[in-house]
Design a protein around this motif. Structure first.
Motif, PDB file in Angstrom:
ATOM      1  N   GLU A  35       0.835  -1.201   0.000  1.00 49.52           N
ATOM      2  CA  GLU A  35       0.000   0.000   0.000  1.00 49.52           C
ATOM      3  C   GLU A  35       0.873   1.256   0.000  1.00 49.52           C
ATOM      4  O   GLU A  35       1.837   1.333   0.775  1.00 49.52           O
ATOM      5  N   PRO A  36       0.530   2.255  -0.822  1.00 50.47           N
ATOM      6  CA  PRO A  36       1.341   3.470  -0.880  1.00 50.47           C
ATOM      7  C   PRO A  36       1.506   4.129   0.499  1.00 50.47           C
ATOM      8  O   PRO A  36       0.583   4.116   1.307  1.00 50.47           O
ATOM      9  N   ASN A  37       2.695   4.682   0.711  1.00 50.50           N
ATOM     10  CA  ASN A  37       2.987   5.461   1.916  1.00 50.50           C
ATOM     11  C   ASN A  37       2.717   4.730   3.225  1.00 50.50           C
ATOM     12  O   ASN A  37       2.218   5.315   4.185  1.00 50.50           O
ATOM     13  N   THR A  38       3.022   3.448   3.241  1.00 45.46           N
ATOM     14  CA  THR A  38       2.914   2.719   4.495  1.00 45.46           C
ATOM     15  C   THR A  38       4.295   2.447   5.093  1.00 45.46           C
ATOM     16  O   THR A  38       4.411   2.166   6.284  1.00 45.46           O
ATOM     17  N   ASN A  39       5.352   2.510   4.275  1.00 50.49           N
ATOM     18  CA  ASN A  39       6.712   2.366   4.792  1.00 50.49           C
ATOM     19  C   ASN A  39       7.393   3.734   4.779  1.00 50.49           C
ATOM     20  O   ASN A  39       8.271   3.995   3.954  1.00 50.49           O
ATOM     21  N   ILE A  40       6.970   4.570   5.679  1.00 47.82           N
ATOM     22  CA  ILE A  40       7.510   5.931   5.731  1.00 47.82           C
ATOM     23  C   ILE A  40       7.754   6.351   7.176  1.00 47.82           C
ATOM     24  O   ILE A  40       7.107   5.866   8.095  1.00 47.82           O
TER      25      ILE A  40
ATOM     26  N   SER B  76       6.825   1.708  10.963  1.00 48.01           N
ATOM     27  CA  SER B  76       6.777   3.006  10.309  1.00 48.01           C
ATOM     28  C   SER B  76       5.678   3.823  10.975  1.00 48.01           C
ATOM     29  O   SER B  76       4.996   3.334  11.864  1.00 48.01           O
ATOM     30  N   ILE B  77       5.535   5.079  10.544  1.00 54.55           N
ATOM     31  CA  ILE B  77       4.513   5.901  11.192  1.00 54.55           C
ATOM     32  C   ILE B  77       3.206   5.835  10.400  1.00 54.55           C
ATOM     33  O   ILE B  77       3.182   5.374   9.271  1.00 54.55           O
ATOM     34  N   SER B  78       2.156   6.294  10.994  1.00 57.82           N
ATOM     35  CA  SER B  78       0.831   6.168  10.402  1.00 57.82           C
ATOM     36  C   SER B  78       0.678   7.069   9.176  1.00 57.82           C
ATOM     37  O   SER B  78       0.994   8.255   9.213  1.00 57.82           O
ATOM     38  N   ARG B  79       0.194   6.463   8.111  1.00 55.15           N
ATOM     39  CA  ARG B  79       0.007   7.219   6.875  1.00 55.15           C
ATOM     40  C   ARG B  79      -0.988   8.345   7.093  1.00 55.15           C
ATOM     41  O   ARG B  79      -0.795   9.461   6.629  1.00 55.15           O
ATOM     42  N   LEU B  83      -0.408  12.172   6.185  1.00 49.36           N
ATOM     43  CA  LEU B  83      -1.160  12.793   5.091  1.00 49.36           C
ATOM     44  C   LEU B  83      -2.084  13.896   5.597  1.00 49.36           C
ATOM     45  O   LEU B  83      -2.375  14.844   4.875  1.00 49.36           O
ATOM     46  N   THR B  92      -4.299   8.129  -0.874  1.00 53.30           N
ATOM     47  CA  THR B  92      -3.179   7.387  -0.304  1.00 53.30           C
ATOM     48  C   THR B  92      -1.830   8.069  -0.505  1.00 53.30           C
ATOM     49  O   THR B  92      -0.803   7.509  -0.129  1.00 53.30           O
ATOM     50  N   GLY B  93      -1.840   9.251  -1.119  1.00 58.16           N
ATOM     51  CA  GLY B  93      -0.551   9.847  -1.436  1.00 58.16           C
ATOM     52  C   GLY B  93      -0.499  11.349  -1.234  1.00 58.16           C
ATOM     53  O   GLY B  93      -1.491  11.988  -0.874  1.00 58.16           O
ATOM     54  N   PHE B  94       0.702  11.896  -1.455  1.00 55.51           N
ATOM     55  CA  PHE B  94       0.917  13.332  -1.376  1.00 55.51           C
ATOM     56  C   PHE B  94       0.626  13.916  -2.753  1.00 55.51           C
ATOM     57  O   PHE B  94       1.204  13.468  -3.747  1.00 55.51           O
TER      58      PHE B  94
END
Ligand SMILES: [Zn+2]
Lengths: 474, 103
Positions: A35-40, B76-79, B83, B92-94
């Motif tokens: 899933e996008p932006n889950t490993n950040i 990792s930290i919460s998306r 966002l 789901t993205g920037f």
């Protein structure tokens, strides 16, 4: 042919993602397809105050790649490569510049051709940009959506010397490089998933000229096929430009697979000035002789040598089949079955074709069983078609090839039965028989076909043919 | 500028560096920064007067090397958390403006 006045000069830059568990500077997972932006995290998002800490495994993998490419592994440092582009949230990419970890290597394509490897340095991957059209879900503005899962994933960039002389040779270089990288288990080499990416620097010059022509850099080469097509296109495009009395412009071009052309990217403003400077948040990397020696010893036998071991067994060297077998990591098993008495030529043929679709299953079989199967075919007790059927059964049962063969009703026909059958067919088809006796080779298939029909495919074509020959001469 | 008016960079240099840094400077600012940056560079140039030929080049002020971490993953930290503070987002993205130089 005026084209022959020019020769291409090609250099390749290959980026490969390392198979580490985590990213280069932080403990986020290095995973593809999640899933996008889950490993950040703050580090790979470039948030203020965050600091990078180098992943030791990534450094070791990078050194292993260098060693596998015959490079010198040197003490190295990192630089910041500054540019404004949203795929790098820090507004710079950490890369190696004038002191890369690996320098001065080479890659052997075959006995005669060696391509220089100028350097193989470490850097971080960027985020993934997905362009959103104005007709997309975001109605108020078209733009791009960024996924930073890939930002900070460790990369090694391998830069070849400009010594590649054709699109085909470029393909061979990338195939060989990929095979080496996969063998070292440092990267998975999947071009289609983007874990291995190739940029090509292409120029042309008059044959005999020592100076290089102006080069263009081609991006978006997502497969070996695109690589070959894009380079060939670019070579002829540049030759045409020169023939028209114009000059080739130094620029970055994008390969458009659908249109089969390269098109210039609108040049980013002064994009070539990255103002590199040493990354103050990271210190020097120096693995030292002992670790470098250990890493070198840990390297497996390289694919070229593994192929050579197969080819040495053959009367008629078949490089392509050997490539497939090594690529599938089936060469160890192949060598074993040949050692146990299987015919090398036949073994290679089956390993690179029928067996190739069932790598894991084949590896799980006892070599003795494969030897038995190959020998049944080699001695003509099974036809090629029958051997395939037996092989298919072997994947799912524990029975031996001869048991399976009997079970399928193969090999039950004695020569004498076949002879009788043939005699009958011949007396029904005198014209065909006369043509066969006159040396018309095409009719032999007719007889084999008739026998197969009568025996429901259980006869062995080779045996039928030898019986036919015997009858012709009697 | 009390010591000297030596300018070791030109207004064009400053304008170029400013454009790389996406700084939009007017002519007065360019003039003023050219003088100031020159002074900084002249000051730094003083170092050239020292003979350092016996010293190896230094890439870092700390005498450290091989600062590594183990290749072990952590959360990792919460998306959603990230966002939610982004200037613009998709599901789901920037979300960023259309990118120059790309189609
Ligand atoms: Zn992270």
């Amino acid at each position: 042919m005026e084209e022959e006045v020019y020769e291409p000069v090609i250099g390749l830059e290959v980026h490969c993602e390392l198979k580490t568990i985590t990213k280069l500077w932080c403990g986020c997972k290095n995973e593809f397809g999640v899933e996008p932006n889950t490993n950040i995290c703050p580090v790979c998002l470039g948030l203020p105050g965050s600091l990078p800490v180098l992943n030791e495994q990534a450094v070791k993998f990078a050194a292993m790649i260098g060693l596998a490419l015959n490079c010198e592994v040197k003490p190295s440092i990192f630089h910041r490569k500054n540019y404004f582009y949203p795929d790098m949230p820090k507004d710079f990419q950490i890369s190696q510049y004038d002191q890369p970890i690996n320098v001065n290597g080479f890659l052997k394509l075959d006995k005669n051709v060696t391509i220089g490897v100028v350097r193989a340095h470490m850097e971080e991957d960027t985020g993934k940009t997905t362009h959103i059209g104005s007709s997309g879900r975001i109605h108020e503005s078209s733009g791009a959506s960024i996924d930073y899962n890939r930002a900070g994933v460790p990369l090694v960039e391998i830069v070849s010397a400009p010594e590649i002389k054709s699109a085909e040779e470029a393909k061979k270089y990338v195939s060989e490089l990929r095979a080496i990288l996969v063998a070292t288990n440092t990267t998975d080499g999947k071009m289609e998933e983007g874990s291995m990416r190739v940029d090509a620097n292409v120029s042309v010059r008059k044959i005999g000229s020592i100076e290089f022509g102006t080069r263009t850099e081609i991006k978006n080469l997502n497969s070996l096929r695109s690589l070959v097509r894009a380079i060939d296109y670019e070579i002829s495009r540049q030759i045409n430009v020169i023939k028209n009395g114009e000059k080739v412009k130094q620029e970055t071009r994008h390969w458009n697979e659908d249109a089969s052309t390269t098109v210039p990217l609108r040049s980013k403003e002064e994009a070539d000035d990255y103002r590199y400077f040493p990354e103050p948040d990271l210190v020097e990397v120096d693995l030292g002789n002992d670790i470098v020696r250990q890493l070198k010893q840990s390297l497996p036998v390289m694919p070229l040598e593994r192929r050579q071991r197969i080819i040495e067994l053959l009367k008629n060297p078949n490089e392509d089949s050997a490539f497939i077998v090594v690529d599938l990591d089936l060469d160890g098993l192949l060598l074993e079955v040949v050692k146990q008495g299987a015919d090398a030529e036949l073994a290679l043929k089956r390993f690179s074709n029928e067996f190739a679709g069932y790598v894991e299953e084949v590896k799980a079989l006892q070599p003795e069983r494969l030897v038995e199967l190959l020998n049944l075919e080699q001695t003509g007790q099974l036809s090629a078609t029958q051997a395939k059927a037996v092989f298919a059964e072997m994947l799912t049962t524990k029975s031996s090839p001869s048991q399976i063969s009997t079970g399928l009703g193969f090999g039950g026909l004695e020569d004498s039965e076949l002879s009788e059958l043939l005699k009958g067919i011949i007396s029904n088809c005198p014209n065909e028989w006369n043509r066969f006796k006159d040396g018309d080779g095409k009719v032999q298939q007719f007889f084999i076909g008739q026998v197969m029909k009568a025996t429901k495919g259980q006869a062995n074509g080779k045996v039928v043919l030898s019986l036919l020959e015997a009858m012709k001469n009697s | 500028m009390d010591n000297n008016e030596e300018q070791i960079i030109s207004k064009q240099d400053v304008s170029y560096v400013a454009s790389l840094a996406r700084l939009d400077l007017n002519d007065d600012e360019l003039e003023s920064f050219t003088v100031q940056l020159s002074a900084v560079l002249v000051h730094a140039k003083d170092l050239s007067s020292i003979d350092l030929s016996d010293l190896p080049p230094t890439s870092h002020p700390l005498a450290l090397k091989n600062v590594f971490r183990l290749d072990t993953a952590r959360e990792s930290i919460s998306r959603e958390e990230v966002l939610s503070v982004a200037p613009q987002r998709t599901e789901t993205g920037f979300l960023v403006p259309p990118i120059l130089g790309e189609d």
